[in-house]
Motif scaffolding. Structure first.
Motif, PDB file in Angstrom:
ATOM      1  N   ARG A  50      22.781 -51.065 -81.300  1.00 37.22           N
ATOM      2  CA  ARG A  50      23.898 -50.252 -80.969  1.00 37.22           C
ATOM      3  C   ARG A  50      24.167 -49.378 -81.926  1.00 37.22           C
ATOM      4  NH1 ARG A  50      27.785 -53.507 -78.006  1.00 37.22           N
ATOM      5  NH2 ARG A  50      26.970 -55.484 -77.181  1.00 37.22           N
ATOM      6  N   LEU A  51      24.861 -48.307 -81.127  1.00 34.35           N
ATOM      7  CA  LEU A  51      25.291 -47.032 -81.891  1.00 34.35           C
ATOM      8  C   LEU A  51      26.599 -47.014 -82.129  1.00 34.35           C
ATOM      9  CD1 LEU A  51      24.081 -44.719 -83.899  1.00 34.35           C
ATOM     10  CD2 LEU A  51      24.022 -43.289 -81.717  1.00 34.35           C
ATOM     11  N   GLN A  52      27.374 -46.680 -83.478  1.00 37.99           N
ATOM     12  CA  GLN A  52      28.773 -46.525 -83.104  1.00 37.99           C
ATOM     13  C   GLN A  52      29.067 -45.344 -84.018  1.00 37.99           C
ATOM     14  OE1 GLN A  52      31.786 -48.682 -85.666  1.00 37.99           O
ATOM     15  NE2 GLN A  52      32.029 -49.668 -83.876  1.00 37.99           N
ATOM     16  N   ALA A  53      29.998 -44.389 -83.092  1.00 40.20           N
ATOM     17  CA  ALA A  53      30.500 -43.008 -83.742  1.00 40.20           C
ATOM     18  C   ALA A  53      32.069 -43.104 -83.746  1.00 40.20           C
ATOM     19  CB  ALA A  53      29.894 -41.803 -82.799  1.00 40.20           C
ATOM     20  N   GLY A  54      32.513 -42.406 -84.758  1.00 42.61           N
ATOM     21  CA  GLY A  54      34.022 -42.482 -84.824  1.00 42.61           C
ATOM     22  C   GLY A  54      34.690 -41.400 -85.455  1.00 42.61           C
ATOM     23  N   TRP A  55      36.049 -41.207 -85.069  1.00 43.76           N
ATOM     24  CA  TRP A  55      36.748 -40.175 -85.777  1.00 43.76           C
ATOM     25  C   TRP A  55      38.126 -40.498 -86.167  1.00 43.76           C
ATOM     26  CZ3 TRP A  55      41.344 -37.846 -84.216  1.00 43.76           C
ATOM     27  CH2 TRP A  55      41.777 -36.591 -84.663  1.00 43.76           C
ATOM     28  N   GLY A  56      38.761 -40.014 -87.179  1.00 45.75           N
ATOM     29  CA  GLY A  56      40.086 -40.353 -87.406  1.00 45.75           C
ATOM     30  C   GLY A  56      40.795 -39.376 -88.362  1.00 45.75           C
ATOM     31  N   ILE A  57      42.188 -39.752 -88.449  1.00 44.82           N
ATOM     32  CA  ILE A  57      42.848 -38.690 -89.383  1.00 44.82           C
ATOM     33  C   ILE A  57      43.519 -39.620 -90.381  1.00 44.82           C
ATOM     34  CG2 ILE A  57      44.795 -39.037 -87.931  1.00 44.82           C
ATOM     35  CD1 ILE A  57      45.484 -35.995 -88.669  1.00 44.82           C
ATOM     36  N   VAL A  58      43.618 -39.226 -91.792  1.00 47.41           N
ATOM     37  CA  VAL A  58      44.117 -40.153 -92.982  1.00 47.41           C
ATOM     38  C   VAL A  58      45.305 -38.981 -93.593  1.00 47.41           C
ATOM     39  CG1 VAL A  58      43.833 -41.424 -94.822  1.00 47.41           C
ATOM     40  CG2 VAL A  58      42.187 -41.484 -93.191  1.00 47.41           C
ATOM     41  N   ALA A  59      46.369 -39.653 -93.768  1.00 43.89           N
ATOM     42  CA  ALA A  59      47.432 -38.898 -94.508  1.00 43.89           C
ATOM     43  C   ALA A  59      47.914 -39.748 -95.496  1.00 43.89           C
ATOM     44  CB  ALA A  59      48.692 -38.531 -93.321  1.00 43.89           C
ATOM     45  N   ALA A  60      48.331 -39.337 -96.665  1.00 39.36           N
ATOM     46  CA  ALA A  60      49.100 -40.085 -97.727  1.00 39.36           C
ATOM     47  C   ALA A  60      50.110 -39.301 -98.363  1.00 39.36           C
ATOM     48  CB  ALA A  60      47.794 -40.622 -98.762  1.00 39.36           C
ATOM     49  N   LYS A  61      50.756 -39.926 -99.119  1.00 37.91           N
ATOM     50  CA  LYS A  61      51.946 -39.049 -99.992  1.00 37.91           C
ATOM     51  C   LYS A  61      52.253 -40.076-101.136  1.00 37.91           C
ATOM     52  CE  LYS A  61      56.559 -37.173 -99.988  1.00 37.91           C
ATOM     53  NZ  LYS A  61      57.642 -36.831 -99.106  1.00 37.91           N
ATOM     54  N   ASN A  62      52.278 -39.574-102.517  1.00 40.57           N
ATOM     55  CA  ASN A  62      52.612 -40.195-103.790  1.00 40.57           C
ATOM     56  C   ASN A  62      53.750 -39.761-104.317  1.00 40.57           C
ATOM     57  OD1 ASN A  62      50.320 -42.671-103.819  1.00 40.57           O
ATOM     58  ND2 ASN A  62      49.198 -40.877-103.077  1.00 40.57           N
ATOM     59  N   TYR A  63      54.591 -40.423-105.130  1.00 39.60           N
ATOM     60  CA  TYR A  63      55.726 -39.943-105.454  1.00 39.60           C
ATOM     61  C   TYR A  63      55.859 -40.746-106.777  1.00 39.60           C
ATOM     62  CZ  TYR A  63      60.303 -38.310-107.218  1.00 39.60           C
ATOM     63  OH  TYR A  63      61.482 -37.998-108.065  1.00 39.60           O
ATOM     64  N   ARG A  64      56.066 -39.825-108.016  1.00 40.74           N
ATOM     65  CA  ARG A  64      56.293 -40.539-109.258  1.00 40.74           C
ATOM     66  C   ARG A  64      57.087 -39.778-110.160  1.00 40.74           C
ATOM     67  NH1 ARG A  64      54.139 -40.530-114.643  1.00 40.74           N
ATOM     68  NH2 ARG A  64      53.783 -42.608-115.617  1.00 40.74           N
ATOM     69  N   LYS A  65      58.133 -40.484-110.922  1.00 43.09           N
ATOM     70  CA  LYS A  65      58.997 -39.766-111.717  1.00 43.09           C
ATOM     71  C   LYS A  65      59.296 -40.772-113.064  1.00 43.09           C
ATOM     72  CE  LYS A  65      63.657 -37.602-111.480  1.00 43.09           C
ATOM     73  NZ  LYS A  65      64.717 -37.273-110.714  1.00 43.09           N
ATOM     74  N   GLN A  66      59.480 -40.182-113.999  1.00 41.36           N
ATOM     75  CA  GLN A  66      59.968 -40.795-115.249  1.00 41.36           C
ATOM     76  C   GLN A  66      61.016 -40.023-115.838  1.00 41.36           C
ATOM     77  OE1 GLN A  66      57.156 -42.932-117.940  1.00 41.36           O
ATOM     78  NE2 GLN A  66      57.536 -41.306-119.430  1.00 41.36           N
TER      79      GLN A  66
END
Length: 820
Positions: free
Chosen positions: A428-444
């Protein structure tokens, strides 16, 4: 000496009982030479005598390891955790919740083929009674998506699958327990279990206890409430849910001593600490599988958690040069009070549709993760620098009274489409495509409470934002036949990251572009009674937002830390080999890991103040090798087991003087070994288990030619015997010996526990137990570790000898499945 002789007399007496001749009886009914209901009845009928073959404790069938624990003797009211201690190669660490078999971690837990208690291994082992278990299965569990597409990711997710006895399937079991003793020891709990052979279950538990915590402190306890269920609606829909609440309070004291691999300066530090805190948490988990048709399937997974804590602590740290015999150079005292809370959730779903049975399939996956946290810390510190003079020519003294507010947020969303195409019956052969988004916020935000109205301190405050957007490209190949399976693939994740940071009135924006690689390859061959597995996997690790912060954090004046916006990604490679032979009872596994551009902290020493300045950098040369060998053999009523492990580590660190332009590369090589011998004798009247454990540990720092050598030895015997009048006597004795660097006989432990249980009422459902724990009053808690930067010893007081009186009542509503 008297205690040792007493232990010998107990062991000899129990062995003597096992050798007493049994009275011969005559009967018109055929006799069973082994009549345990949990034995495998595959004997031959020799007239009036039926010979029954005793089931092997451990068997291997293709990719599954079968552990037939039904014939093992367990103490009354014992949990599954107690039963696992008698299985050769099985190790469970209560502190970390880590369960391993022959050195390999078990990451999931099932009940009769279905997920149990949300894969919370610690809760499952404590909740399930040992008497309900007939067999354990260990295998690599495929996800629902892997089953639907026929493509595996090659990563092992070993699962412990608990098989229950027939008389408990369809039955409702309840257990109420009350335990109280000296030194304030207590445990009150109630547990309800409903189990079915098809994997359906319902469990409800409530407990208030401090028995699990051996740390000496006032008012330590853990309260918990949990409910778990698994329900099947026909053959198409399966639901699994779990919810729990925890309230944990702990007070503890401790001390530590450590030495760093430095040629000069404050090589050593000693500290004492005390902490007192309370944590509360709640979690919810839900999973469903819906087979919409023979060719379509939908899976939904959701989890959420809440967490809150408050704590206060006090610590005193002394920095000094032990080898130069110089008194304390720097003395630091800090008192702090902190509060925090957080919440998180994760939701995912995947849908798979096959256009023809066993043919081309399309899968669509989506996932979202979020986390929010807020913490407040108030600290008062006093740092005395004895080699740093002030304007008056006396020792410098730094006083601080700070309040820090630290909110953080993170979000990540992904969407992926996969197309699986069969290339014959085995490929079996598998091909894939996707999109990834991330957001990080840090305050001190930091405020100086010593000033009027708590003035904001810019030099101790910062803010950072990190956003990323990337695409995912995936290609996987899979081959599967009767004896050979193989798969390989590559995942490519090009990303663009934007990093914004604010510090000391300055703002900086940075854009980063990089690509993450995840290659993998896996081959497994299965023959008659033997299997071999080879595996490779690699992945790219990106530095966290905190590592990239380009400022100095001077909150702790003795440990100043600084990020590095120029950090490179790290790449991790892992190679695994496994070999198992059923007839010989042997299993061998080996693992090698290497990291390129690994993350570490470069340390520079300020000789006048004794403070350490840490800065994030990349380093090469960190690697490790681990090997495990397991052997088990069953000889009549004897169960023998041998486990051997070897670990080699090479760790690199960078250190130097604050005034020097270059730092020195420091390499530390570590060797660790482990040998565990287990010998169990399982007669009908009870159980005797002997074990011997040896753990040598060596380290060598090449820069300073510092060597450490430690040997830990332990010997133990655990015995149980059924006595007349429904009594059960159990006792265990063990000694722990530590020899080597920074070690003396004062660290040795000699432990002896004993209990006597009496079962009464009509069906013996009530049990009264009197136990004496740590009779010799010799329990201790002492830990020694070595790393790339130095070696450390830590100690904390523990609760020693105490007596406990326990009453438990178990009521079983046994009902055969299918009956109304």
């Amino acid at each position: 000496m008297r205690i040792r002789l007493l232990l010998i007399y107990i062991a000899v007496g129990l062995l003597a009982v096992s050798s007493l001749p049994t009275r011969a009886t005559t009967s018109s009914e055929p006799r069973h030479l082994v009549s345990d209901p949990d034995t495998l009845r595959q004997g031959k009928d020799l007239g009036e005598v039926v010979v029954v073959a005793r089931r092997k404790l451990i068997q291997m069938r293709n990719d599954t390891t079968l552990i037939n624990v039904g014939g093992l003797h367990t103490k009354r009211g014992g949990s599954l955790e107690y039963l696992l201690r008698k299985v050769p190669g099985m190790r469970y660490d209560r502190v970390t919740g880590r369960l391993t078999y022959n050195g390999k971690p078990l990451v999931k837990i099932n009940l009769n083929g279905s997920t149990f208690m949300g894969n919370n291994i610690a809760r499952a082992l404590a909740a399930l009674p040992a008497e309900a278990v007939s067999q354990l299965k260990i295998y690599d569990l495929l996800s629902t998506l892997e089953k639907a597409t026929g493509i595996t990711d090659g990563l092992q997710e070993l699962t412990l699958d608990i098989q229950t006895k027939d008389e408990f399937n369809g039955a409702l079991t309840t257990n109420v327990k009350a335990e109280h003793g000296t030194q304030g020891r207590r445990n009150d709990s109630a547990l309800l279990n409903w189990l079915r052979s098809n994997g359906e279950s319902l469990s409800f538990g409530v407990a208030s206890s401090n028995l699990e915590n051996t740390t000496a402190g006032n008012g330590n306890y853990t309260n918990s409430v949990s409910i778990d269920g698994n329900k099947h609606f026909g053959k198409q829909l399966k639901l699994n849910a779990s919810a729990s609440l925890y309230d944990f309070h702990q007070e503890m004291f401790g001390s530590s001593y450590s030495e760093e691999y430095l040629t000069t300066g404050t090589r050593a530090d000693a500290s004492t600490s005390s902490t007192k805190g309370r944590n509360t948490s709640g979690s919810l988990w839900f999973f469903s599988t819906y087979e919409m048709s023979k060719r379509s399937q939908l899976n939904v997974n959701f989890s959420a958690s809440l967490y809150g804590n408050k704590s206060q602590s006090a610590q005193e740290t002394q920095l000094f040069d032990k080898r130069a015999r110089i008194d304390t150079i720097t003395l630091g005292n800090e008192e702090s009070f902190s509060r925090g809370h957080s919440n998180s959730f994760s939701a995912s779903a995947d849908f798979t549709h096959a256009f023809a049975e066993g043919g081309t399939a399309l899968s669509i996956m989506g996932r979202m993760d979020a986390n929010n946290a807020q913490s407040t810390n108030n600290s008062h510190s006093r740092t005395h620098y004895r080699q740093l003079k002030n304007k008056l020519g006396t020792d410098s003294l730094q006083l601080r009274e700070l309040q820090q507010l630290s909110p953080t947020q993170s979000r990540q969303t992904s969407f992926t489409a996969l197309l699986t195409q069969p290339l014959g019956k085995k490929v079996r052969l598998q091909a894939g495509w996707g999109i990834v988004a991330a957001k990080n916020y840090r305050k001190q935000d930091t405020y100086d409470q010593a000033r009027n109205s708590g003035q904001w301190v810019d030099s101790l405050s910062n803010e950072s934002k990190l956003t990323s957007l990337g695409q995912e490209f995936r290609l996987t190949f899979n081959y599967d036949s009767e004896h050979l399976s193989a798969n390989g693939g590559l995942t490519l994740l090009p990303q663009r990251k934007r990093f914004h940071q604010r510090y000391h009135g300055e703002e900086r924006d940075t854009t980063l572009r990089h690509a993450d690689f995840k290659p993998m390859a896996h081959v497994r061959w299965r023959g008659k009674g033997m299997s071999v597995r080879l595996e490779y996997s690699g992945y790219t690790s990106q530095p966290s937002a905190e590592m990239l912060l380009a400022f100095r954090n001077t909150t702790d004046p003795l440990a100043i830390r600084e990020g590095n916006p120029n950090l490179k990604p790290a790449f991790n490679s892992m190679f695994d080999l496994e070999w198992e032979h059923e007839r010989w009872g042997l299993s061998l596994s080996a693992n090698f890991q290497n990291t390129l551009n690994d993350f570490t902290e470069e340390m520079r020493l300020d000789r006048q103040s004794g403070a350490r300045h840490y800065r994030q950098v990349n380093i090469n040369g960190n690697n490790s090798f681990n090997a495990n060998l397991g052997w088990n053999k069953q000889l009549g009523l004897w169960n023998l087991g041998l486990s051997m492990a070897l670990g080699l580590r090479r760790e690199v660190s960078l250190n130097g003087d604050e005034s020097e332009a270059e730092v020195t590369k420091s390499v530390t090589k570590m060797r660790e070994g482990e040998v565990l011998l287990l010998c169990g004798f399982v007669p009908k009247w009870g159980d005797i288990t002997f074990s011997a454990h040896w753990q040598p540990r060596f380290s060598h720092n090449i820069q300073t030619q510092t060597r450490t050598k430690n040997h830990d030895f332990s010997l133990s015997v655990n015995a149980m015997a059924d006595l007349p009048f429904d009594l059960e006597l159990s006792t265990d004795a063990s000694c722990y010996l530590h020899r080597g660097t920074m070690t003396s006989s004062d660290a040795d432990q000699w432990l002896w526990n004993m209990s006597l249980a009496w079962s009464f009422l009509r069906s013996k459902q009530a049990t009264l137990t009197l136990s004496w724990n740590d009779i010799l009053n010799r329990r201790q808690s002492l830990e020694r570790t070595a790393s790339a930067t130095g070696f450390n010893e830590s100690y904390r007081p523990v609760i020693k000898s105490y007596v406990l009186l326990s009453f438990s009542y178990q009521l079983n509503f046994k009902k055969k499945e299918g009956n109304s």
